[in-house]
Design a protein around this motif. Structure first.
Motif, PDB file in Angstrom:
ATOM      1  N   ALA A   2       0.833  -1.207   0.000  1.00 49.63           N
ATOM      2  CA  ALA A   2       0.000   0.000   0.000  1.00 49.63           C
ATOM      3  C   ALA A   2       0.866   1.255   0.000  1.00 49.63           C
ATOM      4  CB  ALA A   2      -0.924  -0.015   1.210  1.00 49.63           C
ATOM      5  N   ALA A   3       1.955   1.241   0.786  1.00 51.03           N
ATOM      6  CA  ALA A   3       2.851   2.406   0.824  1.00 51.03           C
ATOM      7  C   ALA A   3       3.528   2.627  -0.525  1.00 51.03           C
ATOM      8  CB  ALA A   3       3.900   2.213   1.919  1.00 51.03           C
ATOM      9  N   LEU A   4       3.943   1.549  -1.184  1.00 54.25           N
ATOM     10  CA  LEU A   4       4.581   1.672  -2.496  1.00 54.25           C
ATOM     11  C   LEU A   4       3.588   2.190  -3.537  1.00 54.25           C
ATOM     12  CD1 LEU A   4       6.748  -1.580  -2.576  1.00 54.25           C
ATOM     13  CD2 LEU A   4       7.589   0.777  -2.536  1.00 54.25           C
ATOM     14  N   ARG A   5       2.344   1.737  -3.463  1.00 54.90           N
ATOM     15  CA  ARG A   5       1.340   2.234  -4.414  1.00 54.90           C
ATOM     16  C   ARG A   5       1.072   3.716  -4.193  1.00 54.90           C
ATOM     17  NH1 ARG A   5      -2.495  -3.132  -3.901  1.00 54.90           N
ATOM     18  NH2 ARG A   5      -1.575  -4.287  -5.652  1.00 54.90           N
ATOM     19  N   ALA A   6       1.046   4.135  -2.929  1.00 54.14           N
ATOM     20  CA  ALA A   6       0.869   5.560  -2.650  1.00 54.14           C
ATOM     21  C   ALA A   6       2.060   6.351  -3.175  1.00 54.14           C
ATOM     22  CB  ALA A   6       0.696   5.776  -1.144  1.00 54.14           C
ATOM     23  N   GLU A   7       3.271   5.811  -3.002  1.00 55.85           N
ATOM     24  CA  GLU A   7       4.476   6.484  -3.513  1.00 55.85           C
ATOM     25  C   GLU A   7       4.438   6.545  -5.031  1.00 55.85           C
ATOM     26  OE1 GLU A   7       9.366   5.956  -3.503  1.00 55.85           O
ATOM     27  OE2 GLU A   7       8.101   4.643  -2.272  1.00 55.85           O
ATOM     28  N   ALA A   8       3.960   5.459  -5.674  1.00 57.44           N
ATOM     29  CA  ALA A   8       3.896   5.444  -7.138  1.00 57.44           C
ATOM     30  C   ALA A   8       2.951   6.522  -7.654  1.00 57.44           C
ATOM     31  CB  ALA A   8       3.452   4.066  -7.625  1.00 57.44           C
ATOM     32  N   SER A   9       1.812   6.718  -6.982  1.00 59.78           N
ATOM     33  CA  SER A   9       0.868   7.749  -7.429  1.00 59.78           C
ATOM     34  C   SER A   9       1.461   9.147  -7.271  1.00 59.78           C
ATOM     35  CB  SER A   9      -0.436   7.630  -6.639  1.00 59.78           C
ATOM     36  OG  SER A   9      -0.222   7.891  -5.264  1.00 59.78           O
ATOM     37  N   GLU A  10       2.294   9.338  -6.228  1.00 56.21           N
ATOM     38  CA  GLU A  10       2.932  10.643  -6.045  1.00 56.21           C
ATOM     39  C   GLU A  10       4.049  10.858  -7.060  1.00 56.21           C
ATOM     40  OE1 GLU A  10       4.282  10.716  -2.066  1.00 56.21           O
ATOM     41  OE2 GLU A  10       2.273  10.702  -1.164  1.00 56.21           O
ATOM     42  N   VAL A  11       4.874   9.835  -7.277  1.00 55.19           N
ATOM     43  CA  VAL A  11       6.015   9.968  -8.190  1.00 55.19           C
ATOM     44  C   VAL A  11       5.549  10.087  -9.630  1.00 55.19           C
ATOM     45  CG1 VAL A  11       8.096   8.807  -9.034  1.00 55.19           C
ATOM     46  CG2 VAL A  11       7.534   8.739  -6.601  1.00 55.19           C
ATOM     47  N   ALA A  12       4.390   9.451  -9.945  1.00 51.87           N
ATOM     48  CA  ALA A  12       3.904   9.465 -11.327  1.00 51.87           C
ATOM     49  C   ALA A  12       3.638  10.883 -11.823  1.00 51.87           C
ATOM     50  CB  ALA A  12       2.631   8.614 -11.438  1.00 51.87           C
ATOM     51  N   LEU A  13       3.388  11.839 -10.912  1.00 52.18           N
ATOM     52  CA  LEU A  13       3.155  13.226 -11.317  1.00 52.18           C
ATOM     53  C   LEU A  13       4.372  13.807 -12.050  1.00 52.18           C
ATOM     54  CD1 LEU A  13       1.478  14.605  -8.062  1.00 52.18           C
ATOM     55  CD2 LEU A  13       0.382  14.403 -10.303  1.00 52.18           C
ATOM     56  N   TRP A  14       5.562  13.367 -11.671  1.00 48.73           N
ATOM     57  CA  TRP A  14       6.786  13.963 -12.202  1.00 48.73           C
ATOM     58  C   TRP A  14       7.295  13.240 -13.447  1.00 48.73           C
ATOM     59  CZ3 TRP A  14       7.026  18.364  -9.855  1.00 48.73           C
ATOM     60  CH2 TRP A  14       6.582  18.468  -8.539  1.00 48.73           C
ATOM     61  N   GLY A  15       6.575  12.221 -13.894  1.00 54.66           N
ATOM     62  CA  GLY A  15       7.007  11.523 -15.094  1.00 54.66           C
ATOM     63  C   GLY A  15       8.088  10.489 -14.806  1.00 54.66           C
ATOM     64  N   ASP A  16       8.608   9.887 -15.880  1.00 54.75           N
ATOM     65  CA  ASP A  16       9.601   8.829 -15.732  1.00 54.75           C
ATOM     66  C   ASP A  16      11.010   9.432 -15.782  1.00 54.75           C
ATOM     67  OD1 ASP A  16      10.748   6.398 -15.423  1.00 54.75           O
ATOM     68  OD2 ASP A  16      10.364   5.693 -17.468  1.00 54.75           O
ATOM     69  N   ALA A  53       5.827  -4.815  -8.052  1.00 53.29           N
ATOM     70  CA  ALA A  53       5.712  -6.159  -8.630  1.00 53.29           C
ATOM     71  C   ALA A  53       6.369  -7.202  -7.731  1.00 53.29           C
ATOM     72  CB  ALA A  53       6.337  -6.177 -10.020  1.00 53.29           C
ATOM     73  N   GLN A  54       7.530  -6.866  -7.146  1.00 51.22           N
ATOM     74  CA  GLN A  54       8.206  -7.802  -6.251  1.00 51.22           C
ATOM     75  C   GLN A  54       7.371  -8.078  -5.001  1.00 51.22           C
ATOM     76  OE1 GLN A  54      12.050  -6.158  -5.361  1.00 51.22           O
ATOM     77  NE2 GLN A  54      12.830  -6.396  -7.455  1.00 51.22           N
ATOM     78  N   ARG A  55       6.853  -7.002  -4.367  1.00 49.71           N
ATOM     79  CA  ARG A  55       6.050  -7.177  -3.158  1.00 49.71           C
ATOM     80  C   ARG A  55       4.756  -7.927  -3.458  1.00 49.71           C
ATOM     81  NH1 ARG A  55      10.208  -5.807  -1.802  1.00 49.71           N
ATOM     82  NH2 ARG A  55      10.848  -4.250  -0.259  1.00 49.71           N
ATOM     83  N   ARG A  56       4.159  -7.654  -4.617  1.00 45.72           N
ATOM     84  CA  ARG A  56       2.929  -8.358  -4.980  1.00 45.72           C
ATOM     85  C   ARG A  56       3.187  -9.849  -5.158  1.00 45.72           C
ATOM     86  NH1 ARG A  56       1.925  -6.157  -9.601  1.00 45.72           N
ATOM     87  NH2 ARG A  56       0.765  -4.369  -8.819  1.00 45.72           N
ATOM     88  N   GLU A  57       4.305 -10.173  -5.807  1.00 44.29           N
ATOM     89  CA  GLU A  57       4.641 -11.587  -5.994  1.00 44.29           C
ATOM     90  C   GLU A  57       4.927 -12.263  -4.658  1.00 44.29           C
ATOM     91  OE1 GLU A  57       7.846 -14.362  -8.463  1.00 44.29           O
ATOM     92  OE2 GLU A  57       7.872 -12.177  -8.668  1.00 44.29           O
ATOM     93  N   GLU A  58       5.634 -11.565  -3.761  1.00 46.28           N
ATOM     94  CA  GLU A  58       5.898 -12.121  -2.435  1.00 46.28           C
ATOM     95  C   GLU A  58       4.599 -12.346  -1.670  1.00 46.28           C
ATOM     96  OE1 GLU A  58       8.470  -9.334  -0.616  1.00 46.28           O
ATOM     97  OE2 GLU A  58      10.207  -9.798  -1.881  1.00 46.28           O
TER      98      GLU A  58
END
Length: 604
Positions: free
Chosen positions: A100-114, A195-200
């Motif tokens: 959940a924390a990584l998904r929240a971080e992904a939504s924040e980081v996605a604003l700035w692009g790749d 992806a790693q955490r989801r697989e774990e």
């Protein structure tokens, strides 16, 4: 119930308890509150942990065949299993939190692009810094952008996100914007971690799922083991210590029909026991309800309030038909009753071998609601043809009066039951007044109502009715307290007449809720039907696409609306009959309650 006393030498006490537990019919009389015993408290805590684990594991075992031969045998093994499962479930919770924390971080980081964090570090080494900011859109103007070395990145929720490029060591010039922390990872890096955490997590959950049936069986066996230890521990504390604690006196109750077999089983054991007398008025004798299959389904209703005490009659079979009728009247729809009947039947067939008492109750209530709904003329909010007939007895214009009449029938029936209860407990003379009041009220009602209904009785029958009323008045006012002064009886009769007059009116009006709740559900169902049908276009101008869309919307409204109405009706149809039973009926039948359930010492 038959009461027994056991006199046991202190060294033999535990062996005797084991023997009594194997027989499984003795309800031990409690002399000591065991809630403060530390060892028993520990067992209770362990049972609470087991029940929590069972609740958490059951979703993993859904759809799998249960384990039939659990391997757990000792309490230490159960404790070890609980420790292991706690660790697995805590690890699963940690993985979920990290994800959940990584998904929240992904939504924040996605604003700035790749972007690449390595390139940002290269800029830092070259003497430049890239700072991250956000500010309201209204303040991010062309003049602002032209006056600063900024680069707009994204817009979200009314804010502008941008970066500022400046030399290292320069003062930050943007006081009007909110500075944000620079992302430590790029979107790609965060997605890889997700992806790693989801697989774990999936691997861990697959492992738990595979072992869930066997773990559930072992936990249930562990819970039974703890329950047996708890019941045995409580039994050990209930004996009275005599002769410097060398002799233990234990007392308990056995159902009378099992007393002979109980005595025979103990005859050659060397245990000294004797059947003794007891006073139900001063002792809390355990209660064992005995009903047929129909009334047994309604024992849940009885137990919601209280079991009858040992000197009362079990009224489950008396309240069951009324409760089923009241439930159907409040449900007010044959379609909803059919759904409840079919759902209860389906789950009962799936739960073969388990406790089906509530599902059996659902079947009776659903079947009763289906029949009553047909009589009332409503199915899924649609009015059936016979309900539109103005001369139909059970149309909506008559239902309020019918509800009050049914209420009066139950109230009078309750008064008869109360009089019968008094005759059993105190003698027939003390019950005459109760019977007289019922005859008096019914007689006065007939004298008033028959002329209104234009019903003419033969003259001899009229005189007989007046005679019954007059005789009932004499008994109610002059013989309500046998053996007391007649003036006291008259005063008591006047007070009882006031209570009956005021109470009867209030009790009868309470039953109007049967009409009101049922009418509300029927009207709501009809409203949802009308809303749904209004979505379907009609006429020559209606297109095929419009008709299809209309039917989709109509089906959605029907499903959603009737589901909501069914849930509301189910709650109301259960709660309001409970109120009528526990308040109006129990008051008039002089129900006392306070009984404790028969719980014999036995191994489970």
């Amino acid at each position: 119930m038959s009461k027994y006393a056991f006199l046991v030498f202190h060294r033999d006490y535990e062996a005797v308890l084991h023997q009594l537990r194997e027989l499984g019919v003795l309800h031990i009389q409690e002399r000591r509150d065991t809630r403060e015993v530390e060892e028993l408290q520990q067992i209770q805590q362990e049972r609470g942990e087991v029940k929590t684990l069972l609740r958490q594991l059951r979703p993993f075992a859904e759809g799998q065949d249960p384990e039939l031969h659990p391997r757990l045998r000792q309490r230490a093994e159960g404790q070890e299993l609980c420790h292991e499962l706690h660790g697995l479930l805590e690890l699963r919770g940690q993985k979920q939190q990290e994800l959940a924390a990584l998904r929240a971080e992904a939504s924040e980081v996605a604003l700035w692009g790749d972007f690449s964090p390595e390139r940002l570090e290269q800029l830092d080494a070259a003497g430049y810094q890239l700072e991250f900011y956000s500010m309201p859109l209204a303040r991010y103007t062309e003049d602002f952008e032209a006056g600063h070395d900024v680069l707009p990145i994204a817009e979200q929720a009314g804010r502008k996100y941008f970066v500022l490029v400046r030399r290292s060591g320069d003062a930050a010039p943007l006081t009007e914007a909110d500075r944000l922390a620079r992302p430590a990872r790029s979107v790609a890096q965060v997605e890889e971690l997700i992806a790693q955490r989801r697989e774990e997590l999936e691997t861990l959950e697959r492992s738990i799922t595979i072992e869930a049936p066997s773990h559930l069986a072992e936990l249930e066996q562990y819970d039974r083991l703890l329950e047996n230890e708890l019941s045995f521990g409580k039994a050990q504390l209930q004996a009275e210590r005599l002769a410097d604690e060398r002799l233990y006196l234990l007392e308990g109750f056995v159902p009378t029909e099992q007393a002979a077999a109980f005595e025979q089983a103990l005859a050659g054991s060397g245990c000294y026991f004797k059947q003794i007398d007891f006073d139900p008025a001063t002792e809390r004798v355990p209660i064992q309800l005995k009903n047929n299959s129909f009334a047994r389904s309604f024992e849940f209703i009885t137990q919601l309030f209280s079991l009858p005490n040992y000197g009362e009659i079990d009224q489950t079979v008396l309240i069951a038909p009324f409760f089923m009728l009241f439930f159907g009247m409040c449900f007010g729809d044959a379609g909803y009753g059919l759904i409840l009947l079919l759902a209860s039947t389906y789950f009962r067939l799936r739960n073969k071998g388990g406790d089906n008492s509530l599902l059996s109750l659902g079947q009776w209530l659903g079947g009763g609601a289906f029949v009553v709904g047909l009589v009332l003329g409503s199915i899924f909010g649609m009015e059936l043809p016979w309900a539109r007939d103005k001369d139909y007895l059970f149309n909506q214009d008559n239902m309020m009066v019918i509800a009050v009449v049914i209420g009066l029938i139950q109230v009078f029936f309750g008064k008869l039951v109360g009089a019968y209860k008094t005759s059993r407990q105190q003698g027939w003379r003390y019950a005459l007044s109760g019977y007289a009041w019922v005859l008096l009220l019914i007689g006065l009602g007939l004298i008033y109502l028959l002329p209104k209904l234009e019903i003419v009785l033969p003259l001899w029958l009229q005189y007989g009715l007046y005679g019954i009323v007059g005789l009932s008045v004499l008994v109610a006012f002059l013989y309500n307290s046998p053996g007391k002064n007649p003036l006291v009886n008259v005063g008591s009769g006047l007070w009882t007449s006031y209570n009956n007059a005021s109470g009867l009116l209030g009790d009868a009006l309470s039953y109007i809720r049967l009409f009101a709740i049922g009418l509300t559900g029927s009207i709501l169902g009809s409203v949802f039907n009308q809303l749904a049908m209004s979505c379907i276009p009609s006429g020559a101008d209606a297109s095929i696409g419009g008709i299809v869309i209309g039917w989709v919307m109509a089906l959605f409204i029907l499903a959603f609306g009737h589901t909501i109405n069914f849930g509301i009706a189910l709650i109301g149809a259960f709660v309001h009959p409970l109120r009528l039973t526990f308040v109006e009926y129990y008051k008039n039948s002089e129900f006392e309650g306070g009984g404790r359930p028969y719980a014999p010492l036995k191994r489970k």
